[in-house]
Design an enzyme around this catalytic site. Structure first.
Site: not given
Ligand code: EPZ
Length: 414
Positions: A22-23, A91, A115, A120-121, A123, A303, A395
């Site tokens: 999926k991801n 998202r 969420c 999940r910002p 920035d 995950d 999902r």
């Molecule tokens: C991906 O989300 C996955 N989703 C998530 O899987 C997975 O949990 C995550 O990576 C971490 O491995 C998809 O690929 C569609 P991140 P993503 O940006 O890209 C913080 C599932 O169950 N952050 O690495 O959104 C954020 O808040 C899903 O399949 C910021 O602070 O993850 C989080 O705490 C859920 N600012 C952490 O980083 C930003 O701009 C990790 O987020 C971006 C992220």
């Protein structure tokens, strides 16, 4: 409302094949916006998030058809903006921001909604896109990014965000000059996107390491591609096997993608055998408690945290599971209490008192991976359980009920 009815206490036994990730596929679909022509992607999981992304692509004038596990995408012109309703329901829709900006010089997208697993910002995404030359504005709950031509830049991410790494790669492939992304996420899905982009004609290297280099090219074409296997689905079924004392063979798994989990299972005493693209899980005599924490890849995947916490309920003794990625990913533990589980939350740690009997109960899934964990708990518990809130599970898992039935589980969906 759909429910899963589970009769617990029976070991899983048999063989299943793991489908595409999926991801990864959600981002490959976004990347297609950068090209021209027909794309054919195989081994696409038939799950609701993929259907939502099909809707996002169509809203941008891109043709997308999912038939079974084959996805065809036709890109001619690209225009418009994804509807708020789709962005707020998933998202990952924000992954079209980089490609739209690169292709059209403008991307307008609603802020993704709240969420269930924590704040999940965005920035890091926005900061990187502005370093590539985008002007970013936030207006009426929408992000509007504009650029009069993107240019290469040397970007250090403050945290190795998966989505921000991908958005930056996709925006940079058509930028003028070279982009270096430092402190990049190293997940296998990032490598998959690199391969896909390069097959489209991009020049990306370094994915899988903390430094990714993207040399901009003026134009991208189309390609055919097979998505990598879903390491989180594989991990979920491996944990379900261990949780029921079962003997299960998982086909189409890339063993080193699931190695962080397999190391933990082995430490807990679960016998595991690995072959090329096969993982076999055998029954353990006794499970040992563990102390683990989630981390970006190659660390232990967040995950799989809920599913592993459920497995820890079977270990003799106290396990400690620390969640280091999200600030609110233990919601499912309140549902587990209904089975008699003893888990106390201390900030971002769950203290799991394992080895106690669990009884069937009625549980409500509040998010995707938490929902999978509740299903595993139902398989472990004595007696009958039911899980509602299956739309969360749908999902990300293709026919989880059918897969479990193929392993002999006594589950039905009503
Ligand atoms: C991906 O989300 C996955 N989703 C998530 O899987 C997975 O949990 C995550 O990576 C971490 O491995 C998809 O690929 C569609 P991140 P993503 O940006 O890209 C913080 C599932 O169950 N952050 O690495 O959104 C954020 O808040 C899903 O399949 C910021 O602070 O993850 C989080 O705490 C859920 N600012 C952490 O980083 C930003 O701009 C990790 O987020 C971006 C992220």
């Amino acid at each position: 409302m759909a429910k899963l009815l589970i009769e617990g206490g029976h070991p899983l036994k048999g063989t299943i094949r793991i489908g595409g990730a999926k991801n990864s596929v959600l981002k490959l679909m976004a990347a297609a916006i950068l090209g021209h022509g027909s794309f054919h992607i195989s081994d696409v999981p038939a799950i609701d998030d993929v259907r939502t992304m099909v809707g996002v692509l169509r809203s941008l004038g891109v043709g997308a058809v999912l038939q079974g596990n084959e996805l065809s995408i036709f890109v001619n012109g690209v225009q418009g903006r994804p509807p708020e309703r789709l962005v707020q329901s998933m998202r990952a829709s924000i992954q079209v921001m980089g490609p739209l900006l690169a292709r059209l010089g403008r991307a307008e997208i609603a802020l993704p909604g709240g969420c269930a697993i924590g704040s999940r910002p965005l920035d890091i995404h926005l900061d990187s896109l502005s370093k590539l030359g985008a002007h970013i504005e936030e207006r009426d709950g929408r992000i509007i990014a504009t650029a009069d031509g993107l240019h290469g830049a040397d970007i250090t991410l403050r945290y190795p965000s998966v989505g921000a790494t991908e958005n930056t790669m996709m925006a940079a492939v058509r930028a003028k000059g070279t982009t270096i992304i430092r402190n990049a996420a190293r997940e296998p899905e990032i490598v998959d996107i690199q391969e896909f982009l390069n097959k489209m004609g991009a020049d990306v290297s370094g994915a899988g390491t903390p430094v990714i280099t993207v040399k901009g090219v003026p134009d991208l074409g189309s390609t055919n591609y097979r998505v990598i296997p879903d390491r989180i689905a594989a991990g979920t079924y491996a944990i379900a096997a261990a949780a029921t004392g079962g003997e299960v063979q998982l086909l189409n798994v890339i063993p080193h993608h699931v190695e962080p989990l397999l190391r933990i299972l082995t430490a807990m005493g679960v016998p595991i055998e690995v072959d090329e693209r096969i993982v076999r899980v055998y029954p353990a005599d006794r499970l040992h408690p563990i102390q683990v924490q989630t981390a970006p890849y190659p660390g232990f995947a967040t995950d799989l945290q809920p599913q592993l916490t459920v497995l820890a309920l079977k270990a003799q003794g106290t396990s400690i599971i620390r969640e280091a990625i999200y600030d609110n990913r233990f919601g499912y533990t309140y549902e587990l209490a209904k089975l008699g589980a003893s888990i106390s939350l201390e900030g971002n740690r769950a203290v799991v008192n394992g080895g106690r009997p669990l009884w069937g109960a009625s549980m409500n899934a509040g998010d995707l991976r938490g929902g999978a964990a509740l299903i595993i708990a139902g398989l472990m518990a004595e007696g009958h359980s039911e899980v509602v809130g299956l739309h969360h599970v749908d999902r990300g898992y293709e026919d989880i009920c059918g897969q479990l039935q193929a392993l002999g589980a006594r589950v039905i969906r009503v």
